[in-house]
Scaffold this motif. Sequence first.
Motif, PDB file in Angstrom:
ATOM      1  N   PRO A 320      30.632  18.878  23.546  1.00 40.95           N
ATOM      2  CA  PRO A 320      30.083  18.458  22.257  1.00 40.95           C
ATOM      3  C   PRO A 320      28.892  17.524  22.423  1.00 40.95           C
ATOM      4  O   PRO A 320      28.769  16.807  23.420  1.00 40.95           O
ATOM      5  N   LEU A 321      28.017  17.543  21.431  1.00 38.17           N
ATOM      6  CA  LEU A 321      26.800  16.734  21.480  1.00 38.17           C
ATOM      7  C   LEU A 321      27.060  15.359  20.876  1.00 38.17           C
ATOM      8  O   LEU A 321      27.763  15.231  19.877  1.00 38.17           O
ATOM      9  N   GLN A 322      26.500  14.347  21.481  1.00 39.82           N
ATOM     10  CA  GLN A 322      26.659  12.987  20.949  1.00 39.82           C
ATOM     11  C   GLN A 322      25.299  12.414  20.582  1.00 39.82           C
ATOM     12  O   GLN A 322      24.300  12.738  21.209  1.00 39.82           O
ATOM     13  N   LYS A 334      12.660  19.698  13.462  1.00 37.58           N
ATOM     14  CA  LYS A 334      11.614  20.731  13.477  1.00 37.58           C
ATOM     15  C   LYS A 334      12.100  22.013  14.150  1.00 37.58           C
ATOM     16  O   LYS A 334      11.445  23.043  14.089  1.00 37.58           O
ATOM     17  N   LEU A 335      13.235  21.931  14.833  1.00 37.29           N
ATOM     18  CA  LEU A 335      13.819  23.139  15.438  1.00 37.29           C
ATOM     19  C   LEU A 335      14.475  24.033  14.393  1.00 37.29           C
ATOM     20  O   LEU A 335      14.719  25.206  14.636  1.00 37.29           O
ATOM     21  N   GLY A 336      14.826  23.439  13.247  1.00 35.16           N
ATOM     22  CA  GLY A 336      15.484  24.223  12.206  1.00 35.16           C
ATOM     23  C   GLY A 336      16.879  24.661  12.590  1.00 35.16           C
ATOM     24  O   GLY A 336      17.332  25.731  12.197  1.00 35.16           O
ATOM     25  N   CYS A 356      27.424  23.402  16.336  1.00 35.93           N
ATOM     26  CA  CYS A 356      26.612  23.223  17.551  1.00 35.93           C
ATOM     27  C   CYS A 356      27.178  24.044  18.721  1.00 35.93           C
ATOM     28  O   CYS A 356      28.373  24.023  18.981  1.00 35.93           O
ATOM     29  N   THR A 357      26.289  24.765  19.403  1.00 37.49           N
ATOM     30  CA  THR A 357      26.715  25.539  20.572  1.00 37.49           C
ATOM     31  C   THR A 357      26.392  24.796  21.866  1.00 37.49           C
ATOM     32  O   THR A 357      26.683  25.294  22.952  1.00 37.49           O
ATOM     33  N   GLY A 358      25.728  23.651  21.735  1.00 40.97           N
ATOM     34  CA  GLY A 358      25.348  22.902  22.932  1.00 40.97           C
ATOM     35  C   GLY A 358      24.201  23.537  23.684  1.00 40.97           C
ATOM     36  O   GLY A 358      24.061  23.362  24.892  1.00 40.97           O
ATOM     37  N   CYS A 359      23.340  24.268  22.965  1.00 39.96           N
ATOM     38  CA  CYS A 359      22.243  24.979  23.640  1.00 39.96           C
ATOM     39  C   CYS A 359      21.296  24.005  24.329  1.00 39.96           C
ATOM     40  O   CYS A 359      20.614  24.368  25.288  1.00 39.96           O
ATOM     41  N   GLY A 360      21.212  22.791  23.837  1.00 35.88           N
ATOM     42  CA  GLY A 360      20.422  21.764  24.512  1.00 35.88           C
ATOM     43  C   GLY A 360      18.976  21.648  24.057  1.00 35.88           C
ATOM     44  O   GLY A 360      18.254  20.766  24.529  1.00 35.88           O
ATOM     45  N   LEU A 361      18.539  22.515  23.152  1.00 35.60           N
ATOM     46  CA  LEU A 361      17.133  22.451  22.723  1.00 35.60           C
ATOM     47  C   LEU A 361      16.792  21.103  22.109  1.00 35.60           C
ATOM     48  O   LEU A 361      15.747  20.527  22.381  1.00 35.60           O
ATOM     49  N   CYS A 362      17.685  20.601  21.259  1.00 33.31           N
ATOM     50  CA  CYS A 362      17.381  19.335  20.586  1.00 33.31           C
ATOM     51  C   CYS A 362      17.363  18.178  21.594  1.00 33.31           C
ATOM     52  O   CYS A 362      16.628  17.204  21.421  1.00 33.31           O
ATOM     53  N   ILE A 363      18.146  18.309  22.652  1.00 38.81           N
ATOM     54  CA  ILE A 363      18.128  17.271  23.706  1.00 38.81           C
ATOM     55  C   ILE A 363      16.732  17.226  24.327  1.00 38.81           C
ATOM     56  O   ILE A 363      16.165  16.157  24.553  1.00 38.81           O
TER      57      ILE A 363
HETATM   58  S1  SF4 Z   1      19.738  22.738  18.881  1.00 37.05           S
HETATM   59 FE1  SF4 Z   1      21.456  23.508  20.114  1.00 37.05          FE
HETATM   60  S2  SF4 Z   1      22.391  21.656  20.999  1.00 37.05           S
HETATM   61 FE2  SF4 Z   1      21.079  20.995  19.297  1.00 37.05          FE
HETATM   62  S3  SF4 Z   1      22.438  20.878  17.521  1.00 37.05           S
HETATM   63 FE3  SF4 Z   1      21.500  22.935  17.499  1.00 37.05          FE
HETATM   64  S4  SF4 Z   1      22.981  24.202  18.617  1.00 37.05           S
HETATM   65 FE4  SF4 Z   1      23.493  22.075  19.077  1.00 37.05          FE
END
Ligand code: SF4
Length: 382
Positions: A320-322, A334-336, A356-363
């Motif tokens: 999970p994302l924190q 901006k990633l939408g 959230c799938t944890g794809c990591g793009l937002c990280i």
């Molecule tokens: S961009 Fe990926 S990691 Fe970030 S919230 Fe969306 S699904 Fe989760």
Amino acid sequence: RLVVEERMNKLADYTETVAVNNMELQDQSIGIITSGISYQYVKEALPTASVLKLGLTNPLPSGLIKEFAAKVDKLYVVEELEPYMENEVRRLGINVIGKELFPPYGELSVRMVYEKISGQPGITVAPAFDSPIRPPVMCPGCPHRGIFYTLKQLKLIVSGDIGCYTLGAMAPLEAMDTTICMGASISAGLGMIKAHPEMAENMVAVIGDSTFLHSGITGLMDVVYNGGNLTTLILDNSITAMTGHQENPATGKTLMGQTAPQVDFVALCKAIGVKRITEVDPFDLETVKNVIKTEIAVPEPSVIIARRPCALIIKNTEKPLQVQDCTGCKMCLKLGCPALSFDKENKTILVDQALCTGCGLCIDVCKFKALRKAGDDNVKNN
Ligand code: SF4
Ligand code: SF4
């Protein structure tokens, strides 16, 4: 041909009695022949009108249509786009009103049907409450998201195509300029750079794997044959996603799930004559950006294959994302990604863990290292 004709004749008889072709007689001053979604508009707009609802429209039930027309005073055909049913009704010698009222393009609506047939202005009902705006977006973890985020960053002209990735045209990505029809991205892109060669360094064509196989290959051949200086991105998500996850010749399975020969995109593009072919991981934003910049600058045809399975066909095993120490800059929005929202009161990003799938793009996008996977020290783990 004889067999087809014989079948069509049998089908024509069948359409007269089949239950999906159904006459709903009520107020017989108005009769409406309609089908599909237009039927729902008609029922809502004019609930007392008589309706001939056609669930099977090829061939049309000429006997049923004549019977219905004889029972009503004024006959309309309500159908979207071209006047298919209307023309057929006219061929039967029946007077009917259709495209005099309704446009042969775009979508109909309850209001339009009501106003055009009744001649009265429609009523606007104020919504009971302000519901949040929910524009169509790519799924959380979609492999296409990073591509369009990058194309927007690079301010490129994008000749797009038809698939889930057409959502790249929607806010906040807004990174698709044209979508003409299946497979047109590459040929339209070629046309644009032939007409305006100076566009070549600022444009790409984007097409999905199955659309490329369906009708994009010919466009790419044209690019090579005509010396087109176009960069094409093939977004290979290992499935035909938009229409419901059908297999295709690049997935290695038939529609029945049996093992089948698998198209090799690199080999295919080489065989067509493309010399510059690069494969990228669409979650690797930096590489994606660098490869696109390199390829659009090279004066020859090039293909970038962005390979990642659709988020809905892979099992999510990410942590999970924190969120910690978010500055509220909203850059990640901006990633939408629908898993991200903004808490206005606390001025922080919220992550919907169920989405959230944890794809990591937002990280990757967060410059403040405010997003991390549980247990990670802001290290992307894909
Ligand atoms: S961009 Fe990926 S990691 Fe970030 S919230 Fe969306 S699904 Fe989760
Ligand atoms: S998570 Fe990062 S990118 Fe998103 S709003 Fe907070 S600081 Fe900005």
